[in-house]
Design an enzyme around this catalytic site. Sequence first.
Site, PDB file in Angstrom:
ATOM      1  N   LYS A  82       6.750 -17.548  10.376  1.00  0.00           N
ATOM      2  CA  LYS A  82       5.340 -17.847  10.108  1.00  0.00           C
ATOM      3  C   LYS A  82       5.342 -18.819   8.935  1.00  0.00           C
ATOM      4  O   LYS A  82       5.807 -18.484   7.850  1.00  0.00           O
ATOM      5  CB  LYS A  82       4.574 -16.566   9.768  1.00  0.00           C
ATOM      6  CG  LYS A  82       3.103 -16.835   9.491  1.00  0.00           C
ATOM      7  CD  LYS A  82       2.314 -15.562   9.176  1.00  0.00           C
ATOM      8  CE  LYS A  82       0.870 -15.924   8.860  1.00  0.00           C
ATOM      9  NZ  LYS A  82       0.042 -14.786   8.491  1.00  0.00           N
ATOM     10  N   THR A  84      -4.542  -8.845  13.508  1.00  0.00           N
ATOM     11  CA  THR A  84      -5.862  -9.459  13.710  1.00  0.00           C
ATOM     12  C   THR A  84      -6.247  -9.518  15.184  1.00  0.00           C
ATOM     13  O   THR A  84      -7.413  -9.362  15.533  1.00  0.00           O
ATOM     14  CB  THR A  84      -5.850 -10.886  13.106  1.00  0.00           C
ATOM     15  OG1 THR A  84      -5.480 -10.756  11.740  1.00  0.00           O
ATOM     16  CG2 THR A  84      -7.191 -11.557  13.200  1.00  0.00           C
ATOM     17  N   THR A  87       0.653 -11.149  12.581  1.00  0.00           N
ATOM     18  CA  THR A  87       1.548 -12.299  12.428  1.00  0.00           C
ATOM     19  C   THR A  87       2.581 -12.143  11.314  1.00  0.00           C
ATOM     20  O   THR A  87       3.702 -12.621  11.438  1.00  0.00           O
ATOM     21  CB  THR A  87       0.735 -13.574  12.085  1.00  0.00           C
ATOM     22  OG1 THR A  87      -0.083 -13.297  10.955  1.00  0.00           O
ATOM     23  CG2 THR A  87      -0.107 -14.026  13.236  1.00  0.00           C
ATOM     24  N   ASP A  88       2.178 -11.487  10.217  1.00  0.00           N
ATOM     25  CA  ASP A  88       2.986 -11.593   9.004  1.00  0.00           C
ATOM     26  C   ASP A  88       4.425 -11.103   9.147  1.00  0.00           C
ATOM     27  O   ASP A  88       5.338 -11.736   8.648  1.00  0.00           O
ATOM     28  CB  ASP A  88       2.272 -10.895   7.843  1.00  0.00           C
ATOM     29  CG  ASP A  88       1.142 -11.771   7.332  1.00  0.00           C
ATOM     30  OD1 ASP A  88       1.452 -12.846   6.805  1.00  0.00           O
ATOM     31  OD2 ASP A  88      -0.028 -11.412   7.531  1.00  0.00           O
TER      32      ASP A  88
HETATM   33  N1  GLU Z   1      -1.375  -9.107   7.714  1.00  0.00           N
HETATM   34  C1  GLU Z   1      -1.847  -8.489   8.907  1.00  0.00           C
HETATM   35  C2  GLU Z   1      -0.729  -8.355   9.913  1.00  0.00           C
HETATM   36  O1  GLU Z   1       0.239  -9.064   9.879  1.00  0.00           O
HETATM   37  C3  GLU Z   1      -3.052  -9.137   9.527  1.00  0.00           C
HETATM   38  C4  GLU Z   1      -2.880 -10.604   9.787  1.00  0.00           C
HETATM   39  C5  GLU Z   1      -2.477 -10.922  11.188  1.00  0.00           C
HETATM   40  O2  GLU Z   1      -2.660 -10.217  12.151  1.00  0.00           O
HETATM   41  O3  GLU Z   1      -1.964 -11.974  11.353  1.00  0.00           O
HETATM   42  O4  GLU Z   1      -0.845  -7.493  10.756  1.00  0.00           O
END
Ligand code: GLU
Length: 437
Positions: free
Chosen positions: A250, A94, A172-173
């Site tokens: 997370k 993101t 993040t994931d």
């Molecule tokens: N799920 C995606 C990722 O981990 C987008 C969410 C995010 O950036 O936190 O890249």
Amino acid sequence: MVINIKKVTPGTEVELHTKKGDFNCVILESPTPEIILVKLKSGYNIGIKEEDILDLKVIKKKEEKENERGKGKKEKKKINNDLPNVVLIATGGTISSRLDYKTGGVKWLTNPQELLKVYQELLKICNISKIEVPFMKASENMATEDWNKLSEVAAKYLNDSKVDGIIITHGTDFLAYSAAALGFSLKNLNKPVVLTYSQRSSDRASSDARLNLVCAARVAVSDIAEVMLVGHGNTNDEFCYALRGNKVRKMHTSRRDTFRPINSKPIAKVYPDKLEIISEYRKRNNNKVELKNKFSDKVALVKFYPGQNPEILEHYQAKGYRGIVIEMSGLGHVLTGESKNNWLPKLRKVIREGMIVCAASQTLYGRLDPWVYSVGRELQATGIIYLEDMLPETALVKLSWVLANVKPISQDKVKEAMLTNIAGEFNSRLTEEEFLN
Ligand code: GLU
């Protein structure tokens, strides 16, 4: 209506007065002519019937936003020789995305320089001497070859005397997997390696990217030579924590302070203008980083659940997997005793036939202890490697790394490597403060 809403360019911020209420929102490209699609400040998209719109006031035209970016472009070229040099590695997620006015969803930035255009504040702390984009993807789309590539790019700059630190922007994931991978593959780490993220895209007023990036820069120029995650410490835009990359989880789908330290204290509390050290860390040094970035794909992470059939072990064995991490009960048990699904016989069999089986705890917090119950002792006698207080995902990455790096490979050598503290993945002195903080 004073202005014809159909003539407003998607991307324009407006104040909309409608029969259903007033909204401060951004106009999106609408898929149907009679519905006006808008993005609210909360991030939700809603459709409003054109006939329900009473009035609108333009707050910021899309063109003005583009101009602001143009301004940023000029400033970005200035290099301040008094500031340290930091390399920014953008990998996706993101934080490397922005609102797509066509769909109302977010999409990857085509040019990560845009991050700097939005966040000029970063450039008061350091020069971003180089931006590297080894790949641009969501973290769920990453695999061992991406850990390999990321480590290679990081090592190149860590061994460049003109570079003082590295910031990696990441989704993040599955960020914690990459952070763990960097910790194992960058031997003799000499400078800060800081991963950061955002839960909301950087072009949104409510984005958490600004504070995370500024604090990441503060840590990247510090004397902490660790692989760290820097992100919001609470839900306000107040301070961040620098957390050990292989001891974080997370813990929330959307909160900006989603990352929590597990079985570990933060290394530092970070404000945009200062850094308060909380726990011990490795100091910046003049080592040459040795790149050990091979990872095996033939490892799996299995979560045990009540009643689970142990044939899952043979399934992986038949597919050529060489190691499995099992997320077991708190102290480290799986199903045993008078049951057709007793795991003991199959565990004995696959381990005897060469499979490496490691245990991590489903509670995340605390330490495995197979000595408490006699069943634990029986399980340990099968040859399972009990990984103390290590997180299951760190254990998977470590097993992937150990299986690709230990030569000549043997069960004893793998066990020895898995139980050696290589990058701070074990904490031998767990304290009260390390629970739910
Ligand atoms: N799920 C995606 C990722 O981990 C987008 C969410 C995010 O950036 O936190 O890249």
